[in-house]
Design a protein around this motif. Structure first.
Motif, mmCIF file in Angstrom:
data_model
loop_
_atom_site.group_PDB
_atom_site.id
_atom_site.type_symbol
_atom_site.label_atom_id
_atom_site.label_comp_id
_atom_site.label_asym_id
_atom_site.label_seq_id
_atom_site.Cartn_x
_atom_site.Cartn_y
_atom_site.Cartn_z
ATOM 1 N N ASN A 8 -26.669 -28.064 39.350
ATOM 2 C CA ASN A 8 -27.663 -28.257 38.288
ATOM 3 C C ASN A 8 -29.048 -28.313 38.903
ATOM 4 O O ASN A 8 -29.316 -29.151 39.760
ATOM 5 C CB ASN A 8 -27.394 -29.567 37.546
ATOM 6 C CG ASN A 8 -26.055 -29.542 36.831
ATOM 7 O OD1 ASN A 8 -25.657 -28.505 36.289
ATOM 8 N ND2 ASN A 8 -25.351 -30.659 36.834
ATOM 9 N N ARG A 62 -26.687 -21.630 31.333
ATOM 10 C CA ARG A 62 -25.622 -21.622 32.332
ATOM 11 C C ARG A 62 -25.412 -20.198 32.818
ATOM 12 O O ARG A 62 -25.343 -19.258 32.029
ATOM 13 C CB ARG A 62 -24.351 -22.137 31.680
ATOM 14 C CG ARG A 62 -23.148 -22.171 32.590
ATOM 15 C CD ARG A 62 -21.970 -22.584 31.732
ATOM 16 N NE ARG A 62 -20.716 -22.406 32.418
ATOM 17 C CZ ARG A 62 -19.925 -23.428 32.730
ATOM 18 N NH1 ARG A 62 -20.275 -24.655 32.437
ATOM 19 N NH2 ARG A 62 -18.787 -23.188 33.322
ATOM 20 N N ASN A 75 -26.405 -24.347 36.359
ATOM 21 C CA ASN A 75 -27.143 -24.732 35.154
ATOM 22 C C ASN A 75 -28.614 -24.833 35.497
ATOM 23 O O ASN A 75 -29.016 -25.668 36.303
ATOM 24 C CB ASN A 75 -26.646 -26.071 34.620
ATOM 25 C CG ASN A 75 -25.233 -25.962 34.092
ATOM 26 O OD1 ASN A 75 -24.948 -25.118 33.231
ATOM 27 N ND2 ASN A 75 -24.334 -26.776 34.609
ATOM 28 N N ARG A 212 -26.518 -33.638 29.509
ATOM 29 C CA ARG A 212 -25.938 -33.528 30.834
ATOM 30 C C ARG A 212 -24.856 -34.600 30.903
ATOM 31 O O ARG A 212 -25.117 -35.777 30.692
ATOM 32 C CB ARG A 212 -27.031 -33.777 31.880
ATOM 33 C CG ARG A 212 -26.586 -34.362 33.190
ATOM 34 C CD ARG A 212 -25.854 -33.350 34.067
ATOM 35 N NE ARG A 212 -25.071 -34.033 35.089
ATOM 36 C CZ ARG A 212 -25.492 -34.241 36.328
ATOM 37 N NH1 ARG A 212 -26.661 -33.803 36.707
ATOM 38 N NH2 ARG A 212 -24.716 -34.887 37.185
ATOM 39 N N VAL A 240 -21.931 -24.241 25.534
ATOM 40 C CA VAL A 240 -22.913 -24.047 26.591
ATOM 41 C C VAL A 240 -23.825 -22.901 26.181
ATOM 42 O O VAL A 240 -23.419 -22.022 25.427
ATOM 43 C CB VAL A 240 -22.238 -23.733 27.952
ATOM 44 C CG1 VAL A 240 -21.422 -24.916 28.422
ATOM 45 C CG2 VAL A 240 -21.380 -22.486 27.870
ATOM 46 N N SER A 242 -25.612 -19.602 27.330
ATOM 47 C CA SER A 242 -25.429 -18.734 28.506
ATOM 48 C C SER A 242 -26.057 -17.351 28.335
ATOM 49 O O SER A 242 -25.388 -16.392 28.601
ATOM 50 C CB SER A 242 -23.940 -18.621 28.820
ATOM 51 O OG SER A 242 -23.205 -18.218 27.687
ATOM 52 N N GLU A 255 -21.326 -31.269 33.807
ATOM 53 C CA GLU A 255 -21.657 -30.087 33.025
ATOM 54 C C GLU A 255 -22.868 -30.317 32.123
ATOM 55 O O GLU A 255 -23.212 -31.434 31.767
ATOM 56 C CB GLU A 255 -20.442 -29.631 32.213
ATOM 57 C CG GLU A 255 -19.375 -29.067 33.137
ATOM 58 C CD GLU A 255 -18.307 -28.310 32.393
ATOM 59 O OE1 GLU A 255 -18.296 -27.059 32.470
ATOM 60 O OE2 GLU A 255 -17.471 -28.967 31.746
#
Ligand code: GDP
Ligand code: MG
Length: 596
Positions: A8, A62, A75, A212, A240, A242, A255
């Motif tokens: 991250n 992501r 991330n 988070r 997520v 992306s 995550e």
């Protein structure tokens, strides 16, 4: 994804040093966005962001990245670089283990580079120093690599050199992210804790909350609880970005993703709050939840009084997506019905008023921005004043004003001019450092009230655009402040009252009465314009009387022409405001406020 396979990180930089462009290249390189879908500054979704080329909201995305060591989930959080939004920057940093410190290879370190770096260090982040824009002919990477190494320690050769524009060096940068930034750690079996680092309002889906995960996990349909309020909601969707939203079966330790609960107002999903589950709630909130505090207040008035309900509705709507926005109704003799609105800073003010104009088609007048004063009166009660016209009556014991620590970076030849400006704004020098042989950092403590008034423009013009500025609150201090009122024929015009330093009261007063004398048309009678501190008059001008008879020109002849003229005069009167007996065209107020 297991935490060992997650990294991250965020990108921190001075404005314009190329964060959003670098993010674009990363999206392409990781096949998150196809070349066909690609557009510049992909993550800047608001129209204003795209037009002005600035990031206002944080964005998380992501990406998948293959290295010799296998596949990793990266991330990335793109943060706004401007001081007004440093509240969002600091929340985003808290969601990461590392940061790319991006510096323009033709500009070097700037004020927000430093401010953001300090925030990152406070959050214990691993820092990856990177020089960007090495494709520019003016780039001087050797010089600035040394500057960067000097700042954060380490070897200049360790500073990566990239171009977000051409893509040079971006793949090595992603490899370095995997190599250097620690994997997230958390307790997968503990009570769930997730930190909210952003929440946005979407007209179709309601509030989308970005989190988070720290400990435990979240799955769809579960009931979640906000730790600060205890409110519970059902999780309708988890996913997520992306970067387009992709629903997932759940989120685990380390995550980054989004939550949708059908809630309609971002205030129920506060940035910095902790999310836990109702079934097994955590009792320990994550650190760092503070309410964003408005620093600058201004009155917003519709030019057409009939637009007042539209303005109210528009503010209510913006508030859904902007938790930092805060407002209450107020009325002004000069301007009618409006709102007193609190902002994080001047850029925030500018963006909100621009959105009101654009998205809601409103014509607005904004009064001069004011900071928050604490005024203690003789009976020892303390008044919080956000509007100069609400300055308490009676004897005043003390006035306190907010002060900031300002950092100004510039080439050394401008030091004299910068000092002159800061001193004229009641600044006091805290210290001065050389970043390199040519560039200097000056730190001042300055009253915020002196900065909100065209300080940045002055700084830019005195340094030919070379200086950069950043500031952070550093408390309040007592000061010799007074309220100056402007009176028309003895009546105070509330929109022009100002709280200024004693030494500047006279120049403010003279400037305003002169300005108004030019702007207000002559009346049937003489109109004195005065500036006053309490009952003491400090400046005065007169508007001489005239006898304005529209019918005089008609020589008693043509009746229909007379009628037409009378109607025309009525028309003109609609846009007049009465201050006592004095008629003032609204344009005069607007012009006086905007300083033209
Ligand atoms: P941000 O404010 O940090 O997000 O910066 P942007 O990504 O919006 O970039 C600011 C400006 O610098 C834009 O005009 C970009 O096109 C330009 N820019 C960004 N990266 C590079 C680069 O690597 N090389 C060159 N020549 N220009 C760049
Ligand atoms: Mg940007």
């Amino acid at each position: 994804t297991p935490p060992e396979r997650i990294r991250n990180f965020c990108i921190i930089a001075h404005i314009d040093h190329g964060k959003s462009t670098l993010a674009d290249r990363m999206l392409q390189l990781t096949d998150s966005v196809t070349d066909r879908e690609m557009r510049a500054q992909y993550l800047d979704r608001m129209d204003i962001e795209r037009e002005r080329g600035i990031t206002i909201k944080s964005q998380a995305v992501r990406m998948n990245w293959h290295t010799d060591g296998g596949q990793f989930a990266l991330n990335m959080i793109d943060t706004p670089g401007h001081v007004d939004f440093s509240y969002e920057v600091s929340r985003s940093l808290a969601a990461c283990e590392g940061a790319i410190l991006l510096v323009d290879a033709a500009q070097g370190i700037e004020a927000q580079t430093l401010a953001n770096l300090y925030l990152a260090l406070e959050n214990d982040l691993e820092i990856i120093p990177v020089l960007n824009k090495i494709d520019l002919p003016a780039a001087d990477p050797d010089r600035f690599a040394a500057e960067l190494a000097n700042l954060i320690g380490g070897d200049p050769d360790d500073v990566l050199r990239v171009s977000g524009k051409t893509g040079i060096g971006v793949d090595q940068l992603l490899d370095r992210v995997v190599e250097r930034i620690p994997a997230p750690v958390g307790d997968p079996d503990g009570a769930t804790r997730a930190m909210i680092f952003d929440s946005v309002y979407d007209a179709y889906r309601g509030v989308v909350t970005y989190v988070r995960m720290i400990d435990g996990g979240l799955v769809p349909r579960e009931r979640i609880q906000m730790l600060s309020t205890g409110a519970t909601h059902e999780l309708l969707e988890i996913g997520v970005s992306s970067p387009e939203p992709a629903p997932s079966r759940g989120l685990g330790v380390g995550e980054v993703g989004y939550l949708i609960t059908g809630v309609k107002d971002v205030r129920q999903s506060k940035v910095g709050d902790t999310v836990t589950t109702s079934a097994r709630p955590s009792t320990e909130p994550l650190p760092g939840y503070t309410e964003p505090k408005p620093m600058v207040f201004s009155g917003l008035y519709p030019i057409d009084a009939g637009d007042y309900p539209v303005l109210r509705e528009a503010l209510d709507k913006l508030k859904l997506s902007d938790a930092a926005l805060n407002y209450e109704p107020e009325t002004s003799v000069a301007l009618g019905f409006g709102f007193r609105v609190g902002f994080l800073g001047l850029l925030h003010l500018e963006i909100v008023t621009e959105r009101l104009r654009r998205e809601f088609d409103l014509d607005l007048i904004t009064t001069a921005p004011s900071v928050v004063y604490e005024v203690t009166t003789e009976d020892t009660s303390v008044h919080t004043v956000t509007n100069p016209s609400e300055y308490p009556e009676g004897r005043i014991v003390e006035v306190r004003e907010p002060v900031v620590r300002a950092a100004i970076l510039a080439p050394k030849e401008y030091v004299g001019k910068i000092m002159e400006l800061c001193e004229s704004r009641r600044g006091s020098l805290l210290n001065m450092d050389y970043l390199s042989e040519e560039r200097v950092e000056l730190r001042y403590s300055i009253p915020l009230g002196e900065i909100v008034f065209d300080f940045f423009d002055q700084l830019k013009s005195r340094t030919q655009g070379y200086a950069s500025l950043d500031y952070e609150p550093m408390g309040e201090q007592g000061a010799d402040l007074v309220k100056v009122d402007i009176l028309l024929q003895g009546e105070t015009v509330d929109a022009f009252s100002a709280i200024v330093h004693k030494d500047k009261a006279y120049s403010y007063g003279t400037m305003m009465v002169e300005r108004l004398r030019k702007l207000i048309p002559r009346q049937q009678f003489e109109v004195p314009i005065q500036a006053a501190i309490g009952a003491r008059i400090i400046a005065r001008e007169n508007i001489r009387a005239i006898r304005k008879d529209v019918l005089a020109k008609c020589y008693g002849g043509d009746i229909s022409r007379k009628r037409k003229l009378l109607e025309k005069q009525k028309e003109g009167k609609k846009r007049m405001k009465m201050v006592g007996r004095v008629e003032v065209p609204q344009e005069a107020f607007i012009a006086a406020l905007s300083g033209d």
